[in-house]
Each structure stands twice: as C-alpha cells, then as structure tokens.
Design a protein around this motif. Sequence first.
Motif, PDB file in Angstrom:
ATOM      1  N   ALA A 134      16.185 -59.373 -51.398  1.00 33.86           N
ATOM      2  CA  ALA A 134      17.498 -59.356 -52.054  1.00 33.86           C
ATOM      3  C   ALA A 134      18.473 -60.306 -51.371  1.00 33.86           C
ATOM      4  O   ALA A 134      19.219 -61.032 -52.024  1.00 33.86           O
ATOM      5  CB  ALA A 134      18.059 -57.935 -52.047  1.00 33.86           C
ATOM      6  N   VAL A 135      18.460 -60.305 -50.038  1.00 31.98           N
ATOM      7  CA  VAL A 135      19.396 -61.155 -49.311  1.00 31.98           C
ATOM      8  C   VAL A 135      19.060 -62.633 -49.535  1.00 31.98           C
ATOM      9  O   VAL A 135      19.939 -63.464 -49.714  1.00 31.98           O
ATOM     10  CB  VAL A 135      19.381 -60.808 -47.806  1.00 31.98           C
ATOM     11  N   LYS A 136      17.768 -62.931 -49.533  1.00 31.57           N
ATOM     12  CA  LYS A 136      17.327 -64.321 -49.737  1.00 31.57           C
ATOM     13  C   LYS A 136      16.930 -64.518 -51.201  1.00 31.57           C
ATOM     14  O   LYS A 136      15.925 -65.167 -51.488  1.00 31.57           O
ATOM     15  CB  LYS A 136      16.115 -64.620 -48.844  1.00 31.57           C
ATOM     16  N   ARG A 137      17.669 -63.951 -52.073  1.00 31.78           N
ATOM     17  CA  ARG A 137      17.314 -63.962 -53.487  1.00 31.78           C
ATOM     18  C   ARG A 137      17.047 -65.370 -54.001  1.00 31.78           C
ATOM     19  O   ARG A 137      17.778 -66.306 -53.681  1.00 31.78           O
ATOM     20  CB  ARG A 137      18.483 -63.369 -54.265  1.00 31.78           C
ATOM     21  N   ASP A 138      15.989 -65.500 -54.797  1.00 30.35           N
ATOM     22  CA  ASP A 138      15.600 -66.761 -55.436  1.00 30.35           C
ATOM     23  C   ASP A 138      15.074 -67.809 -54.468  1.00 30.35           C
ATOM     24  O   ASP A 138      14.806 -68.931 -54.861  1.00 30.35           O
ATOM     25  CB  ASP A 138      16.748 -67.376 -56.251  1.00 30.35           C
ATOM     26  N   SER A 139      14.947 -67.454 -53.186  1.00 28.92           N
ATOM     27  CA  SER A 139      14.361 -68.413 -52.249  1.00 28.92           C
ATOM     28  C   SER A 139      12.842 -68.258 -52.299  1.00 28.92           C
ATOM     29  O   SER A 139      12.322 -67.379 -52.977  1.00 28.92           O
ATOM     30  CB  SER A 139      14.866 -68.128 -50.837  1.00 28.92           C
ATOM     31  N   TRP A 140      12.131 -69.084 -51.550  1.00 31.18           N
ATOM     32  CA  TRP A 140      10.669 -68.981 -51.578  1.00 31.18           C
ATOM     33  C   TRP A 140      10.204 -67.638 -51.046  1.00 31.18           C
ATOM     34  O   TRP A 140       9.233 -67.068 -51.515  1.00 31.18           O
ATOM     35  CB  TRP A 140      10.036 -70.132 -50.795  1.00 31.18           C
ATOM     36  N   ILE A 141      10.919 -67.087 -50.068  1.00 29.93           N
ATOM     37  CA  ILE A 141      10.462 -65.823 -49.488  1.00 29.93           C
ATOM     38  C   ILE A 141      10.611 -64.684 -50.486  1.00 29.93           C
ATOM     39  O   ILE A 141       9.776 -63.779 -50.574  1.00 29.93           O
ATOM     40  CB  ILE A 141      11.185 -65.528 -48.153  1.00 29.93           C
ATOM     41  N   ASP A 142      11.666 -64.750 -51.285  1.00 35.44           N
ATOM     42  CA  ASP A 142      11.860 -63.749 -52.339  1.00 35.44           C
ATOM     43  C   ASP A 142      10.714 -63.842 -53.348  1.00 35.44           C
ATOM     44  O   ASP A 142      10.137 -62.832 -53.748  1.00 35.44           O
ATOM     45  CB  ASP A 142      13.213 -63.986 -53.016  1.00 35.44           C
ATOM     46  N   ARG A 143      10.400 -65.086 -53.735  1.00 37.79           N
ATOM     47  CA  ARG A 143       9.304 -65.277 -54.694  1.00 37.79           C
ATOM     48  C   ARG A 143       8.001 -64.738 -54.150  1.00 37.79           C
ATOM     49  O   ARG A 143       7.211 -64.111 -54.866  1.00 37.79           O
ATOM     50  CB  ARG A 143       9.135 -66.767 -55.005  1.00 37.79           C
ATOM     51  N   LEU A 144       7.783 -64.979 -52.863  1.00 40.54           N
ATOM     52  CA  LEU A 144       6.545 -64.528 -52.233  1.00 40.54           C
ATOM     53  C   LEU A 144       6.463 -63.002 -52.257  1.00 40.54           C
ATOM     54  O   LEU A 144       5.432 -62.422 -52.601  1.00 40.54           O
ATOM     55  CB  LEU A 144       6.529 -65.040 -50.786  1.00 40.54           C
ATOM     56  N   ILE A 145       7.554 -62.361 -51.916  1.00 41.03           N
ATOM     57  CA  ILE A 145       7.563 -60.894 -51.890  1.00 41.03           C
ATOM     58  C   ILE A 145       7.362 -60.338 -53.294  1.00 41.03           C
ATOM     59  O   ILE A 145       6.618 -59.386 -53.507  1.00 41.03           O
ATOM     60  CB  ILE A 145       8.886 -60.386 -51.267  1.00 41.03           C
ATOM     61  N   LYS A 146       8.015 -60.976 -54.264  1.00 36.34           N
ATOM     62  CA  LYS A 146       7.845 -60.507 -55.641  1.00 36.34           C
ATOM     63  C   LYS A 146       6.395 -60.684 -56.100  1.00 36.34           C
ATOM     64  O   LYS A 146       5.822 -59.793 -56.724  1.00 36.34           O
ATOM     65  CB  LYS A 146       8.795 -61.266 -56.578  1.00 36.34           C
ATOM     66  N   LEU A 147       5.838 -61.827 -55.764  1.00 37.06           N
ATOM     67  CA  LEU A 147       4.445 -62.092 -56.150  1.00 37.06           C
ATOM     68  C   LEU A 147       3.527 -61.014 -55.567  1.00 37.06           C
ATOM     69  O   LEU A 147       2.690 -60.436 -56.251  1.00 37.06           O
ATOM     70  CB  LEU A 147       4.021 -63.474 -55.653  1.00 37.06           C
ATOM     71  N   TYR A 148       3.750 -60.724 -54.279  1.00 34.60           N
ATOM     72  CA  TYR A 148       2.968 -59.692 -53.598  1.00 34.60           C
ATOM     73  C   TYR A 148       3.099 -58.356 -54.327  1.00 34.60           C
ATOM     74  O   TYR A 148       2.114 -57.672 -54.600  1.00 34.60           O
ATOM     75  CB  TYR A 148       3.473 -59.586 -52.154  1.00 34.60           C
TER      76      TYR A 148
END
Lengths: 327, 307
Positions: free
Chosen positions: A126-140
């Motif tokens: 949530a804090v890094k929303r729309d960043s690559w790390i957010d995408r990675l977590i969502k993908l997971y």
Amino acid sequence: MLLPLLFLKKFIRLASLLFAVCILSFFLVNKSPVDPIQAYVGADMMRVGPEQREKIAEHWGLDKTPVEQFYHWSSAIVRGDFGTSMIYRQPVLDVIKDKFIYSFALMLAAWILSGVIGFLLGIIAAVKRDSWIDRLIKLYCYTLASTPAFWIGILLLLIFAVGLGWLPIGLGVPAGVLTEEVTVIDRVRHFILPAITLSIVGVVNVALHTRQKLIDVLQSDYVLFARARGEKGFSLIWRHGIRNIALPALTLQFAAFGELFGGAVLVELVFSYPGLGQATVEAGLRGDVPLLLGLVIFSTLFVFIGNLLADLIYLVVDPRTKEREAI
Amino acid sequence: MPLVEVDDLSVSFKQYTKGFKHKEVKVIHNLSFSINAGEIVAVVGSSGSGKSLLAHAILGILPRNANVSGTIHYDGKELTPSLQEKLRGKELAFVPQSVNFLNPLMEVEKQVRGALKGKDSFKTQKEIFEKYNLSTDVEKLYPFQLSGGMARRILVSTAVINKAKFIIADEPTPGLDQTVVKEALSSFKAFADNGTAVMFITHDIQSALSVADKIAVFYAGTTVEVAPVEDFTGSGERLRHPYSKALWRALPQNEFRPIPGSQPKGDELPRGCLFAPRCDMTTTECLEHLPEKRVLRNGMVRCIHAT
C-alpha cells in the motif's frame, strides 16, 4: 451492552449452532452407506452370523428409530460422553485431545506467520503503491489465491524433502524410533513443511485486505489533514495508518479459523501429519461414527471461538463499537 | 508586502479516458490573489469550482498526479515543496470542513497535539482547551462523540497550537447552527486581530461578508474579481465583474434571481473569458482570449468591460 449480557447472547447462539450442527451431521451419518456394525467388526464380518449382528444392533440401539437414537446420543454428549472411537479403541475425547495438540501447534504457527507476513506485505504494497514491489506482492497474492493448499504442499515436498532432502517427507515424528527417543528437533523438522504450506496460503487474505484498507486510509480526509499539519513518513503511517488497519486485519485473521482448519485437513493429509485433519479423514473413510461426530462438534466449537474472539477484540479496542453497543 | 502572494497558479490533472488516451483537466488556472498579515480574505464561489484544491496547492498536499504551475510567495520567499513541507503544521495551518478530517480511532487531545512532542505540548494543549471552553473530559473523547460546536473548536485549536501565521479555513461553517457559525467566525476574526492572515474558503457569502476584509470571487477555477468587502452593497453596482454582480443579486435578500447556465467543467473550458457564455455583455473580443487581470478601484478584475 453489558459484558455478561453479551456473553449470554453469544452462549445462546453457540448452543443453538451446536444443536443444529449435531442434528444435521447425525442424520447425514445416519443416511450414509456406512454400516456401523461392519465398520466395527471389520474383516471378521464373515465369522459373524445374522443373529450376532442383530444382538450387536440391539446392544447399540440400532434397532430403534433415528429420533430415539439421536436422543440417546445427544443426551450422552451433553453428559460429556462422546463414546469410543472404533479405530483407536479409545474414548473420542482422548483421541481429539491427542490429535489436537499436533494440529494446534501447526495451526498456531501458520496463523501467526501468515498474519504477520501478510500484514507486513499488505503495508509495504500500500505504501509503495503501483511500484514494482507492489506489483510483485499482488502477483504473489493472486497466484496463491488460485492455488490449492495441497498442491503447494506437494510442491514443497518435492523440492525440500525429495529433491534437496533437507526435511523429512512426512509424519509427525521419525518412523521406527521409540517415542522416548524422539527429540524436539525431530518434531520441529517434521513440523516445518506443513506449517509453511499452511502459512503461505494464509498470507493472501490478510495481505490483500491490509493493502486495500491502508490505501483507503491513506486517501482519507484525516490523513490529508494530518499531512496538512506536517505529519509525514513513517510516523504518519504509524499514527493514522497501522493503528487503524490492525484491528480489521486481526478480526479477519480470527474469522479465518474455519479456513485454517480446512487447510490443515488437506495439509495434514499431504504430509501424513498426525493431527485432527488426518483423524477426520480417517474417521470418515473407515466409518468411525463416534469420532467423526465428535470432530464435527469440536471443529464447530473451534471456529465459533475464533469468531467470538474477533467480536470481543472489536468490542474492547474500537471505541465506536463500545458506544454503539451501549445504545 | 503581502504575506502570501499567489501568482498565475494553475493546477491540472491528467485523466485517462479511453484506453491510453488522456486529457488534461484544469481545475485551477491563472489564479492570482494576495493576503496581508492580519487580513481575512474570503474565497467565495459555488461548489465544484476548485476552491479546496487551491488550499491543498498552497499547503503542498495535492494528490501525486496533479500538475502545478505558477508561483506562490510566502513572506517574500518562494513557497517551494520543501519549504511547504517545513512550514506545514507550523506557520501554515489548515482548518478543515468537518470532523471527518480527524482520525476516528484517536482521542482528540492526541490529534490536537499532532506531531508536537515534549512536555510543553501537553501544557499548551491544555491551555488552548481552556481558552476554547473545552472541558478536560473532552480530551479523551473520540471524534464521533463530539458535538458540532465542540468539533469546530477542536479543529480550530489544531491551528492555534502551532501558532500559525497563515490559516487556511476550508468551508469551516457548513451545516452548523447560527451560534456555532458565529463562534467560528469570531475565532477567525480573533486570529486576524493577532496578526495572522486568514484565507477563508466558503460558498456562504453571508458569513464571508461578516468577517472578511476582501472577497475573492472564484469562478471555474480562477479568481474573476477581488473586491473590498464594502463593495458588496446595494444591487451590486460597485462590483467589477458581471459574475460577482450576478452572484450578489442571486442572494435571497437581494433580488433572488439566478442567471441561467452553469460554470464550465475543467476539461471543456472556453478559450476566451470563462464567463462569456453566460454573460450579457459578451463581445467578440471576450471570446478570443482570457482577459488579463487588472487593478480597478482598489480591487482586481478579469473583465475587459469592467469599469
């Protein structure tokens, strides 16, 4: 509302729930093709004549109507007599107690691990929303949400037990070792894979829920105002974010007791882990009716307690529910 | 020298329409006004005219996808994002609309203290609560337990505790009863008397007129006129811009006669004067380009026909 009154309300709810579950499962078992006498006698069936069968049936009260049988069984349950497990030749309660210790350790570890990891992942996303790390977590999360727990279990088994040989392939203790010689390390080594399997899947709900909640909070008027007052960075997220999302996340975790239990059944089966889940499957397959019914009642109680704890936490922690209940 | 000087401020958002196409939505454009220390300037305009975003732009708390151009000067220095961050919650204060701007799960005393730390903050907060007639048991209340008047005083006290020099109050009086409105307005008056500059954003002309020194009339994202409060009188003949006159005449106690049409949206602004489509003085010149701001009779106006 006063606390005793609340407990009374919850108690009545529990009693009626248990009653309904008992009726339903009793008649389901009654209608099932499992023949209790055959299940009891097993391979010796050939040596039991029709007269003997009738005698057993009479002894167990199987010649009575289902309603009478239910009355007989439920009044025994109320007295605390759950009967004797046919598979284990032990009182049902003793079996459940034995198995529960294994399952409880497994579920507790998975519950804590998935809760903490899921919460942290949700916050980071949530804090890094729309960043690559957010995408990675969502993908997971999306990948795992569509993956059955037993499949993950098999995958982990293949990698860590079969392929790498780091961890044992199953069971709760090493095979062929006397109980007295089993060390704590042995137990832990057998425990790791099932616990991880169960946690990996549990992470998803909490992570996605926390992410969305925190995004909502960060877009709220009160965070805007906090920023307007010079609050920023971690302290802003701590004061206004985490405090406000921890409660719903915790509630979700408690309310997920049911899924946890269901997941444990499958995972225990994959790893031949000697917990309640395995006992349930065995009781079902081998027609151990007393144990099966005992387990149904116990798991109902377990899930109910989870939900009750969730309600209580809200009541104690959220000032708004306190006020609303008081009205 | 004015304490705050906003010059040619524009704020726009990129909005995705179909697929990857996007259009620029201008919510504030070419906006200029200034405020002196000890002065109350009311920014008056109908809802949806971008008034709140003006406040957010000055404080530097716009959403990430906002584009800002133009300059804001504060106390002679350019108000850059880093200066905004430094001054926010200290010299620059924001008084929001409603109790929804308070964290619902935090006791109000903690929120009034905000990011302030140390023993002094407790003392100051207690003094302020006393000054605003908030009893000690209010301290431990949660926002949902506050009455309208208490909430108002709590929100105002968040600005006081930081000893702000410039206060932006965004619609601080909606849906409140008369006594509470009066109390809120007099607290702003008191700020100004102590040398604080107050920008008072509202659509309630009545309350704006009762406290403000100057009124900035806001239309479709820009200030069409800045007039001393005395000019709002009679049938509006001392006002400069046709929109201000129309606004004044539309009030119930005046002629109570609205003009037809509505203000243009940020993505379909006319090329020339923004008010031209609704104005009865429109000439071809009005339709060609946005009128430059000009000083007129101790005020400012964006209209080529104004006298």
